[in-house]
Motif scaffolding. Structure first.
Motif, PDB file in Angstrom:
ATOM      1  N   MET A   1       0.815  -1.211   0.000  1.00 15.04           N
ATOM      2  CA  MET A   1       0.000   0.000   0.000  1.00 15.04           C
ATOM      3  C   MET A   1       0.853   1.268   0.000  1.00 15.04           C
ATOM      4  N   ILE A   2       2.062   1.186   0.523  1.00 15.69           N
ATOM      5  CA  ILE A   2       2.908   2.372   0.682  1.00 15.69           C
ATOM      6  C   ILE A   2       3.887   2.546  -0.472  1.00 15.69           C
ATOM      7  N   LEU A   3       4.396   1.444  -1.014  1.00 16.26           N
ATOM      8  CA  LEU A   3       5.478   1.502  -1.999  1.00 16.26           C
ATOM      9  C   LEU A   3       5.165   2.380  -3.213  1.00 16.26           C
ATOM     10  N   PRO A   4       3.939   2.366  -3.764  1.00 13.22           N
ATOM     11  CA  PRO A   4       3.685   3.192  -4.957  1.00 13.22           C
ATOM     12  C   PRO A   4       3.916   4.687  -4.750  1.00 13.22           C
ATOM     13  N   ALA A   5       3.846   5.155  -3.514  1.00 19.68           N
ATOM     14  CA  ALA A   5       4.032   6.593  -3.260  1.00 19.68           C
ATOM     15  C   ALA A   5       5.463   7.046  -3.502  1.00 19.68           C
ATOM     16  N   PHE A   6       6.404   6.106  -3.620  1.00 14.58           N
ATOM     17  CA  PHE A   6       7.814   6.479  -3.746  1.00 14.58           C
ATOM     18  C   PHE A   6       8.391   6.154  -5.113  1.00 14.58           C
ATOM     19  N   ARG A  44      -4.018  16.364  -4.150  1.00 19.02           N
ATOM     20  CA  ARG A  44      -2.804  16.266  -3.330  1.00 19.02           C
ATOM     21  C   ARG A  44      -1.923  15.125  -3.824  1.00 19.02           C
ATOM     22  N   THR A  45      -0.605  15.380  -3.866  1.00 20.98           N
ATOM     23  CA  THR A  45       0.348  14.373  -4.332  1.00 20.98           C
ATOM     24  C   THR A  45       1.292  13.910  -3.236  1.00 20.98           C
ATOM     25  N   ASP A  46       1.089  14.382  -1.981  1.00 24.46           N
ATOM     26  CA  ASP A  46       1.973  13.984  -0.896  1.00 24.46           C
ATOM     27  C   ASP A  46       1.712  12.542  -0.491  1.00 24.46           C
ATOM     28  N   VAL A  47       2.655  11.969   0.243  1.00 19.93           N
ATOM     29  CA  VAL A  47       2.572  10.562   0.633  1.00 19.93           C
ATOM     30  C   VAL A  47       1.400  10.316   1.580  1.00 19.93           C
ATOM     31  N   PRO A  80      22.941  -0.933   0.929  1.00 20.50           N
ATOM     32  CA  PRO A  80      22.788   0.141   1.917  1.00 20.50           C
ATOM     33  C   PRO A  80      21.366   0.274   2.443  1.00 20.50           C
ATOM     34  N   PHE A  81      20.389  -0.259   1.692  1.00 20.93           N
ATOM     35  CA  PHE A  81      18.991  -0.182   2.116  1.00 20.93           C
ATOM     36  C   PHE A  81      18.427  -1.560   2.453  1.00 20.93           C
ATOM     37  N   GLY A  82      19.307  -2.494   2.803  1.00 17.29           N
ATOM     38  CA  GLY A  82      18.849  -3.842   3.080  1.00 17.29           C
ATOM     39  C   GLY A  82      18.543  -4.573   1.793  1.00 17.29           C
ATOM     40  N   GLY A  83      17.682  -5.604   1.881  1.00 13.20           N
ATOM     41  CA  GLY A  83      17.381  -6.367   0.685  1.00 13.20           C
ATOM     42  C   GLY A  83      16.210  -7.301   0.869  1.00 13.20           C
ATOM     43  N   GLY A  84      15.858  -7.972  -0.211  1.00  9.15           N
ATOM     44  CA  GLY A  84      14.752  -8.912  -0.182  1.00  9.15           C
ATOM     45  C   GLY A  84      13.426  -8.221   0.048  1.00  9.15           C
ATOM     46  N   LEU A  85      12.522  -8.923   0.724  1.00  8.35           N
ATOM     47  CA  LEU A  85      11.198  -8.379   1.012  1.00  8.35           C
ATOM     48  C   LEU A  85      11.248  -7.175   1.942  1.00  8.35           C
ATOM     49  N   ARG A  86      12.391  -6.965   2.608  1.00  3.79           N
ATOM     50  CA  ARG A  86      12.495  -5.893   3.590  1.00  3.79           C
ATOM     51  C   ARG A  86      13.332  -4.724   3.102  1.00  3.79           C
ATOM     52  N   ARG A  87      13.650  -4.674   1.816  1.00 12.68           N
ATOM     53  CA  ARG A  87      14.413  -3.525   1.324  1.00 12.68           C
ATOM     54  C   ARG A  87      13.624  -2.241   1.594  1.00 12.68           C
ATOM     55  N   CYS A  88      14.309  -1.208   2.027  1.00  3.74           N
ATOM     56  CA  CYS A  88      13.671   0.042   2.424  1.00  3.74           C
ATOM     57  C   CYS A  88      12.784   0.600   1.311  1.00  3.74           C
ATOM     58  N   VAL A  89      11.510   0.887   1.632  1.00  2.99           N
ATOM     59  CA  VAL A  89      10.591   1.417   0.616  1.00  2.99           C
ATOM     60  C   VAL A  89      10.995   2.813   0.176  1.00  2.99           C
ATOM     61  N   GLY A  90      11.742   3.525   1.010  1.00  2.00           N
ATOM     62  CA  GLY A  90      12.144   4.889   0.681  1.00  2.00           C
ATOM     63  C   GLY A  90      13.511   4.987   0.039  1.00  2.00           C
ATOM     64  N   ALA A  91      14.078   3.872  -0.433  1.00  2.00           N
ATOM     65  CA  ALA A  91      15.428   3.890  -0.993  1.00  2.00           C
ATOM     66  C   ALA A  91      15.538   4.853  -2.179  1.00  2.00           C
ATOM     67  N   SER A  92      14.605   4.762  -3.119  1.00  6.24           N
ATOM     68  CA  SER A  92      14.657   5.641  -4.294  1.00  6.24           C
ATOM     69  C   SER A  92      14.485   7.098  -3.893  1.00  6.24           C
ATOM     70  N   PHE A  93      13.588   7.343  -2.948  1.00  6.26           N
ATOM     71  CA  PHE A  93      13.329   8.696  -2.458  1.00  6.26           C
ATOM     72  C   PHE A  93      14.606   9.276  -1.841  1.00  6.26           C
ATOM     73  N   ALA A  94      15.288   8.501  -1.003  1.00 10.17           N
ATOM     74  CA  ALA A  94      16.492   8.981  -0.318  1.00 10.17           C
ATOM     75  C   ALA A  94      17.598   9.319  -1.305  1.00 10.17           C
ATOM     76  N   GLN A  95      17.833   8.447  -2.289  1.00  9.36           N
ATOM     77  CA  GLN A  95      18.887   8.705  -3.271  1.00  9.36           C
ATOM     78  C   GLN A  95      18.531   9.904  -4.152  1.00  9.36           C
TER      79      GLN A  95
END
Length: 448
Positions: free
Chosen positions: A100-105, A224-227, A378-393
């Motif tokens: 539910m959260i991943l598409p926002a990033f 609104r386009t915010d998360v 740097p953002f972990g991996g697998g099913l638990r890779r950080c959802v905000g990785a692209s946002f942070a970079q």
């Protein structure tokens, strides 16, 4: 069932070494015991099994949601993030939140955030002193906090923005003391005690966040386009929305995980860029070619490689954890259920077979080497890779593109150590720098 060997140091002493000198401890253990070893802390009497062979880490990242639990391994963070945080959840509920959260990033939304990120960076740079030593980590924290308030929370300039900025900054600053991670210190002994101060800031921030969630839900503004707006609109496979408690905890998680970590990574980037005039010239020329366009900046190859190399050489957290719920064979050891395994980001990123001259800051290594997901984490991996990785970079690129062409600056000291702020590893003294010249924003691109 026996676990791999490790230092026989008293658990309390080992914990002190882990808090004060985590990289040195891992280097020592890796040199003595190899790619798999055990650390015994008093809160983990059975031990923590650290892995640094990428093929072993590949096995861990491939485990299913019922075979390994990261939320269980992150239990120390639950008082700060809440029980509904992505970092606290496991199994089916974690997958539900993540979907539910991943598409926002991802997608075009990122470019909509880019100009806001650059605007906030330029506003901060306007206030930086010239000719005087100051810690650059602090303004980086301010930038990343305001980015989250604008793009994640959807709060615009005004009294609420100012109050939230102030309260959240104070809350996060108090919680940076590593001692608060331990239950023995989590007692409210009044407003002057560390936990008492933190809980008062937390309660005020929580009240403001919940009020904003209710306001956004009641308004139902489709523009609104915010998360936050996207979280409110999201539905799971059964058509269920996220509840207020769930949204609150996810917003807090994005704040805590995305504010301090990105600010710290930006400070580390400057620590390595500023002493290298050749790299700085190349970055400025490349940034100038993008003409201030966030979409073009995001695709700049050298800037992208510089961000990646920063995250390789200076990971802000040294490892990720999983609690096994099924047996796992790694490196000749059969690890039983209940074992806490910890893929070491730091040790994988310093592996000479993957990264020649691993202690050297060299962004150009990424022009010819495309590491696998278990070789660069740097953002972990697998099913638990950080959802905000692209946002942070993406945010790191926008801030660096706003800063580097505009400011002439140098490190104020060569003696820069790794110090701990809660779970993150930051440059000592907040990375002291001295700005020697600052160009007006309008002329920065021409001077690059």
């Amino acid at each position: 069932m026996p676990l791999p060997p490790g230092p026989a140091t008293l658990p309390a002493v080992l914990l002190w070494r882990w808090i004060r000198h985590p990289f040195e401890l891992m280097d020592h253990c890796h040199a003595r015991y190899g790619d798999i070893f055990k650390l015994r802390f008093f809160m983990l009497p059975q031990g923590l099994v650290v892995l640094s062979d990428p093929l072993d880490i590949k096995k861990v990242f491939a485990l299913g949601p019922d075979e390994a639990h990261a939320g269980e391994a992150n239990i120390v963070l639950r008082p700060f993030l809440g029980e509904h945080s992505l970092l606290s959840l496991d199994g089916a509920e974690h997958l539900r939140h993540r979907k539910m959260i991943l598409p926002a990033f991802h997608g075009e939304r990122m470019h909509a955030y880019g100009r806001t990120m650059m605007e906030l960076a330029r506003d901060s740079i306007d206030r930086w002193p010239v000719g005087r030593r100051f810690a650059v980590h602090r303004p980086m924290q301010s930038i990343t906090l305001q980015v989250i308030l604008r793009t994640v929370f959807g709060v615009q300039e005004g009294p609420l923005f100012s109050e939230l900025s102030d309260v959240l900054a104070k809350e996060l600053d108090v919680s940076s003391w590593p001692g608060l991670l331990f239950p023995v210190m989590q007692h409210d002994l009044g407003p002057l005690s560390p936990w008492g101060r933190w809980t008062r800031y937390r309660d005020r921030a929580s009240a403001l966040i919940r009020a904003e969630i209710r306001k956004a839900r009641a308004a139902g503004d489709p523009s609104r386009t915010d998360v936050l707006a996207m979280m409110i609109a999201a539905r799971d496979d059964q058509g269920r929305p996220l509840g207020e408690d769930e949204i609150h905890d996810e917003l807090v998680t994005l704040l805590v995980a995305g504010h301090e970590t990105t600010a710290t990574s930006l400070a580390w980037a400057l620590r390595w860029i500023l002493p290298d005039p050749g790299l700085l010239r190349r970055l400025r020329a490349e940034i100038e070619s993008a003409e201030g366009d966030p979409g073009k900046i995001a695709k700049l190859e050298l800037l992208d490689a510089t961000v990646k190399e920063t995250l390789r050489l200076q990971p802000v957290v040294p490892m990720v954890g999983r609690v096994l719920h099924a047996p796992l064979e790694v490196h000749g050891w059969e690890l039983p259920p209940g074992t806490v395994v910890a893929p070491s980001i730091y040790l994988v990123h310093r592996r000479p077979s993957l990264y020649p001259e691993p202690e050297r800051f060299n962004p150009d290594r990424f022009s010819s080497f495309k590491p696998a997901a278990w070789e660069y984490l740097p953002f972990g991996g697998g099913l638990r890779r950080c959802v905000g990785a692209s946002f942070a970079q993406y945010e790191m690129k926008m801030v660096l593109a706003s800063l580097l062409p505009r400011v002439e600056m140098r490190l104020a000291t060569d003696r820069i150590r790794v110090v701990r702020r809660s779970i993150t590893l930051t440059p000592s003294e907040g990375l002291p720098v001295i700005v020697t010249e600052k160009r007006p924003a309008a002329t920065a691109r021409r001077a690059a």
